[in-house]
Structures are given as structure tokens and as C-alpha cells.
Design an enzyme around this catalytic site. Structure first.
Site, short mmCIF file in Angstrom:
data_model
loop_
_atom_site.label_atom_id
_atom_site.label_comp_id
_atom_site.label_asym_id
_atom_site.label_seq_id
_atom_site.Cartn_x
_atom_site.Cartn_y
_atom_site.Cartn_z
N GLU A 130 0.76 -1.34 -0.03
CA GLU A 130 -0.02 -0.09 -0.06
C GLU A 130 0.88 1.32 -0.11
O GLU A 130 0.23 2.36 -0.45
CB GLU A 130 -0.81 -0.07 1.30
CG GLU A 130 -1.90 1.22 1.34
CD GLU A 130 -3.01 1.41 0.32
OE1 GLU A 130 -3.82 2.21 0.59
OE2 GLU A 130 -3.11 0.29 -0.47
N THR A 167 -12.29 10.11 -11.21
CA THR A 167 -11.36 9.51 -10.50
C THR A 167 -11.73 8.04 -10.12
O THR A 167 -10.95 7.40 -9.58
CB THR A 167 -11.16 10.18 -9.27
OG1 THR A 167 -9.97 9.91 -8.40
CG2 THR A 167 -12.46 10.37 -8.33
#
Length: 347
Positions: free
Chosen positions: A233, A338
Site C-alpha cells: 500500500e 477518478t
């Protein structure tokens, strides 16, 4: 709903988009939209973990949707909801031109000096560019000016080359750099390449620098996949790239950038990288009924019982489009919001 309408022209999708927007509208009043609304009661509020502030990435990423809703419905009020936010931000200058702290109070004061092209900040910057494209790419457009200012400051203040030669976009806390990069930040190479493709700067040498930065940071994002079973991440540079947050949530940002870079450059290396990443998803995340997140990329058996909606809506959509030789959906004819939903560019 808007993307489905744009692709199909079936009015049922537009009608439902307007209906939903009307339900959301109580949260859109005021200079800055609220973070949450209960559609049953109309009650609005902010996040419990960020009380009484707006998140820059949230209030800065509704403009594409609101603009297209106005275009399709012929009702200007929706675009006004989005554009008033941009005018408000433009009037509240941050300490570093174009680098907006991630949280802002209703009175326009920034509540902390944290600047990020990853979590909490990312999509504001891409929407500057995408709104300029959607609105006809005028030289005097406010979105173009704000985008170029932001990217210049990012390249001057946040773009860093590590000891081992990897370029990354650091975060800023106060006047100091935090030498980390979220996987979320890996959207930025695609954004920079998109700006280059559409010649966002009147100075072509500036566009060329943006493309070079896109290439450099994209290579780092690819390395986040190559050095572990699959990308973590977040990584840190201490000064070498090391694992920061070990989870994997099936995120789309790297393949999003590879998709844009492929459409811009037609360099086959972007497809090769994407194919390797796809194989890693299939090998390490696939389970009998779908795909799982990983609690730790160092242990591919540490699967979480959760499949993110954006895996299909974004990650695999970008991969699918990337491997089409003659795609009908291109970065010339569509702008992706997005969440990877394509909105048609007006002819």
C-alpha cells in the site's frame, strides 16, 4: 450513471443521475461540500476522524461529474456546485503555491500543513487537468492555471530521486518532506502524461518535463510490484525503497498510469509491465469466488475476506482497455473520472 448515459445515450441513466444528484444536493450547499449525507433523512456531516473540516481530495473531485451532469441535463446549477469550490480554493492561497494542504475549514483556513499527492489530496490535482480538457482547453482557463502551478511546485518541492535512482513524489508536513509514497500516488504518472498529450503548457519544454517525470515515477510504481509478491500500500525511501504499509487492496493507480502512458507513447514496455502486474493479481489475489486483499504482501496466504469494488470498476477496466489495439474509448475522446468512469469530451 453519467458514464452509462454518455456511452449509451439511454435517458433512463440521466434521469436517475439527476434524481440522485437532487438527493445529494443538501450536502453541496455552502462554499465547501459536506463529506457525508444520509439519503433517507437528508442529514449531513463531516467524517468522525476529520470533524468540521473538508478533505481536499473529496471537495476537489466532483467537478467532472457536476460539469457533465449540467451538460447532459441542460441545468447549470450542477456545474455551479463544483466550480464554486474551485473558486474558493483559488482564493485561499496555500503557503506553497499550488500545493494544497489536505484539510480545510469552512472559513478557508487550512487545518494542517500536510500536502499529499496520495491519500486525501490526490484527485484534486487530476481534476484541475481534466476539467480544463472537458471545457475546451482554453488558454485562460482557471483549471489550467491552477494545474500548472500545482505541478510546477510538485516538481520543485516534492519530486525526489532516491539513492538507488528511483524517482518518487514525497509528501510535505510543514516545511519538511516525508519520504514516502502511497500506491495511490501512482495515478500521477498518468496525469502528467495526459497533460503532455493535451499540451497543457504553451511551453513545449514544460510538457516534455512532465512526460519525463511521468516515465520516471511510473518506473518506481512498477518496482513496487517487482520487489514483492505484489505492491504494498505504501513504500518509504530510507534512502532505499522499503515496505511501509504491507497491505494490498487491489488498487488501480499503477495500471491506470500504464494505460495512459501506452496511449500516449505506444511504447510496448508499458504493456509488458501491465501484463506482469495482471499475472500477479491472478496468482496472488484470485480465490474461488473472486479476489481477496492481502493483509501482508510478504505472505500471500494472508488473504482478507474482501474484494474491493474498484478492482473491476477500475483496475481490470484499465487493464482491459490497455490491451485493446484499436480502442473506442481513448484519452482523446473521453476523460476518466477518478473512479475510472469515462465521460465523453464535447466535440
Amino acid at each position: 450513471l453519467l458514464s452509462a448515459y454518455g456511452l449509451s445515450k439511454d435517458k433512463v441513466f440521466l434521469d436517475k443521475a439527476v434524481e440522485l444528484a437532487e438527493q445529494l444536493s443538501p450536502a453541496l450547499h455552502g462554499e465547501l461540500p459536506k463529506s457525508k449525507i444520509n439519503l433517507a433523512t437528508g442529514q449531513i456531516g463531516t467524517h468522525g476522524w476529520a470533524p468540521n473540516v473538508a478533505i481536499i481530495a473529496e471537495v476537489g473531485s466532483l467537478q467532472v461529474e457536476m460539469w457533465y451532469l449540467s451538460e447532459a441535463s441542460k441545468d447549470a446549477k450542477w456545474n455551479d456546485y463544483g466550480e464554486k469550490v474551485i473558486r474558493f480554493l483559488d482564493s485561499k492561497k496555500p503557503n506553497v503555491p499550488g500545493l494544497y494542504p489536505t484539510m480545510i475549514k469552512p472559513n478557508g483556513q487550512y487545518s494542517q500543513a500536510h500536502v499529499s499527492f496520495g491519500a486525501l489530496g490526490d484527485s484534486l490535482y487530476e481534476y484541475f487537468l481534466k476539467m480544463w480538457i472537458l471545457k475546451g482547453k482554453r488558454d485562460d482557463d482557471i483549471y489550467r492555471r491552477m494545474y500548472l502551478t500545482s505541478i510546477q511546485s510538485m516538481m520543485d518541492k516534492l519530486l525526489v530521486k532516491s539513492t538507488e535512482g528511483l524517482w518518487y513524489i514525497a509528501e510535505m508536513r510543514g516545511s519538511s518532506l516525508d519520504h514516502k509514497m502511497d500506491h495511490l500516488t501512482c495515478f500521477a504518472p498518468g496525469m502528467l502524461a495526459l497533460g503532455y498529450h493535451h499540451k497543457v503548457s504553451l511551453d513545449q519544454s514544460v510538457n516534455e518535463r512532465h512526460l519525463q517525470a511521468a516515465n520516471d515515477v511510473a518506473e518506481t510504481c512498477v518496482q513496487m510490484y517487482m520487489r514483492w509478491s505484489i505492491s504494498p500500500e505504501m513504500v518509504r525511501f530510507t534512502p532505499y525503497m522499503t515496505m511501509g504499509t504491507a497491505t494490498n487492496f487491489q488498487r488501480p493507480e499503477t495500471v491506470e498510469s500504464l494505460f495512459v502512458l501506452w496511449q500516449v507513447t505506444k511504447d510496448d514496455k508499458w504493456r509488458k509491465y501491465a501484463w506482469t502486474i495482471f499475472q500477479k493479481f491472478e496468482r496472488h489475489l484470485k480465490v474461488p469466488n473472486g479476489y481477496a486483499s492481502l493483509n501482508h504482501v510478504g505472505d500471500t496466504n494472508s488473504k482478507a475476506d474482501k474484494m474491493e469494488s474498484f478492482l473491476l470498476a477500475e483496475t481490470y477496466k484499465y487493464l482491459y482497455l490497455l490491451f485493446q489495439d484499436n480502442p473506442k474509448i481513448t484519452i482523446d475522446s473521453y476523460v476518466f473520472n477518478t473512479e475510472a468512469h469515462p465521460m465523453p469530451v464535447a466535440p
